[in-house]
Design a protein around this motif. Structure first.
Motif, PDB file in Angstrom:
ATOM      1  N   UNK A   1      92.026  65.625  26.311  1.00 54.48           N
ATOM      2  CA  UNK A   1      93.236  65.360  27.053  1.00 54.48           C
ATOM      3  C   UNK A   1      94.424  65.425  26.106  1.00 54.48           C
ATOM      4  N   UNK A   2      95.531  65.952  26.575  1.00 55.84           N
ATOM      5  CA  UNK A   2      96.771  66.041  25.808  1.00 55.84           C
ATOM      6  C   UNK A   2      97.689  64.908  26.264  1.00 55.84           C
ATOM      7  N   UNK A   3      98.047  64.034  25.315  1.00 59.26           N
ATOM      8  CA  UNK A   3      98.798  62.824  25.655  1.00 59.26           C
ATOM      9  C   UNK A   3     100.095  62.774  24.852  1.00 59.26           C
ATOM     10  N   UNK A   4     101.193  62.568  25.560  1.00 67.38           N
ATOM     11  CA  UNK A   4     102.505  62.404  24.943  1.00 67.38           C
ATOM     12  C   UNK A   4     102.937  60.944  25.096  1.00 67.38           C
ATOM     13  N   UNK A   5     103.245  60.316  23.977  1.00 61.99           N
ATOM     14  CA  UNK A   5     103.804  58.963  23.974  1.00 61.99           C
ATOM     15  C   UNK A   5     105.294  59.086  23.662  1.00 61.99           C
ATOM     16  N   UNK A   6     106.136  58.466  24.486  1.00 63.14           N
ATOM     17  CA  UNK A   6     107.579  58.449  24.266  1.00 63.14           C
ATOM     18  C   UNK A   6     107.966  56.988  24.034  1.00 63.14           C
ATOM     19  N   UNK A  23      98.315  52.279  20.427  1.00 61.04           N
ATOM     20  CA  UNK A  23      97.700  52.941  21.573  1.00 61.04           C
ATOM     21  C   UNK A  23      97.459  54.423  21.264  1.00 61.04           C
ATOM     22  N   UNK A  24      98.460  55.079  20.684  1.00 63.54           N
ATOM     23  CA  UNK A  24      98.317  56.485  20.302  1.00 63.54           C
ATOM     24  C   UNK A  24      97.175  56.650  19.305  1.00 63.54           C
ATOM     25  N   UNK A  34      94.373  65.126  22.114  1.00 65.34           N
ATOM     26  CA  UNK A  34      95.470  65.547  21.255  1.00 65.34           C
ATOM     27  C   UNK A  34      96.638  64.628  21.579  1.00 65.34           C
ATOM     28  N   UNK A  35      97.338  64.174  20.545  1.00 64.38           N
ATOM     29  CA  UNK A  35      98.417  63.201  20.734  1.00 64.38           C
ATOM     30  C   UNK A  35      99.699  63.698  20.080  1.00 64.38           C
ATOM     31  N   UNK A  36     100.786  63.522  20.809  1.00 64.17           N
ATOM     32  CA  UNK A  36     102.132  63.731  20.270  1.00 64.17           C
ATOM     33  C   UNK A  36     102.948  62.482  20.567  1.00 64.17           C
ATOM     34  N   UNK A  37     103.810  62.120  19.635  1.00 61.76           N
ATOM     35  CA  UNK A  37     104.647  60.930  19.770  1.00 61.76           C
ATOM     36  C   UNK A  37     106.093  61.358  19.564  1.00 61.76           C
ATOM     37  N   UNK A 109     103.479  70.448  28.042  1.00 57.27           N
ATOM     38  CA  UNK A 109     102.180  70.567  27.372  1.00 57.27           C
ATOM     39  C   UNK A 109     101.233  69.440  27.787  1.00 57.27           C
ATOM     40  N   UNK A 110     101.784  68.243  27.986  1.00 53.88           N
ATOM     41  CA  UNK A 110     100.969  67.035  28.167  1.00 53.88           C
ATOM     42  C   UNK A 110     100.276  66.964  29.531  1.00 53.88           C
ATOM     43  N   UNK A 111      99.038  66.470  29.483  1.00 55.11           N
ATOM     44  CA  UNK A 111      98.339  66.101  30.717  1.00 55.11           C
ATOM     45  C   UNK A 111      98.838  64.745  31.204  1.00 55.11           C
TER      46      UNK A 111
END
Length: 116
Positions: A1-6, A23-24, A34-37, A109-111
């Motif tokens: 899963x592609x996860x974006x944290x803002x 959490x990330x 995959x994680x992006x912050x 990009x994020x799921x």
């Protein structure tokens, strides 16, 4: 899963950014994630290099370096950095100056997008 944290809150004084980073990091425990912050507003100070915290107190700069070492992308809002007098040379290794354009690309990009 592609996860974006803002993340939006300052690095210290509340625990929202701290918990978002935790959490990330936890989401990276599953190798398929995959994680992006993206750091907005006062959260960009979490990526400031050279943070000195009391013994036993968490250091968000170190935590962000840990995310990067696990292949997470960490972007810092460029306008937010400028407003706080933080230049790109003063962010932890691996975090980078980012933009609304990159955030829009990451959002597509994020799921899942998690707004903390």
């Amino acid at each position: 899963m592609k996860i974006l944290f803002v993340l939006h809150d300052p690095p210290y004084g509340t625990e929202r950014t701290y918990n978002g980073i935790r959490w990330a990091r936890q989401m990276l425990e599953d190798d398929v994630n995959e994680v992006r912050v993206f750091l907005f507003g006062d959260a960009v100070a979490a990526a400031a290099a050279g943070q000195k915290t009391p013994d036993g107190y968490y250091n968000l700069g170190n935590m962000i370096r840990g995310l990067v070492s696990r292949n997470a992308d960490v972007g810092c809002c460029g306008a937010c950095l400028d407003a706080r007098g933080i230049n790109e040379e003063n962010v932890v290794t691996g975090a980078h100056r980012s933009s609304m354009k990159e955030l829009a690309t990451w959002t597509m990009w994020a799921d899942r997008t998690i707004n903390v």
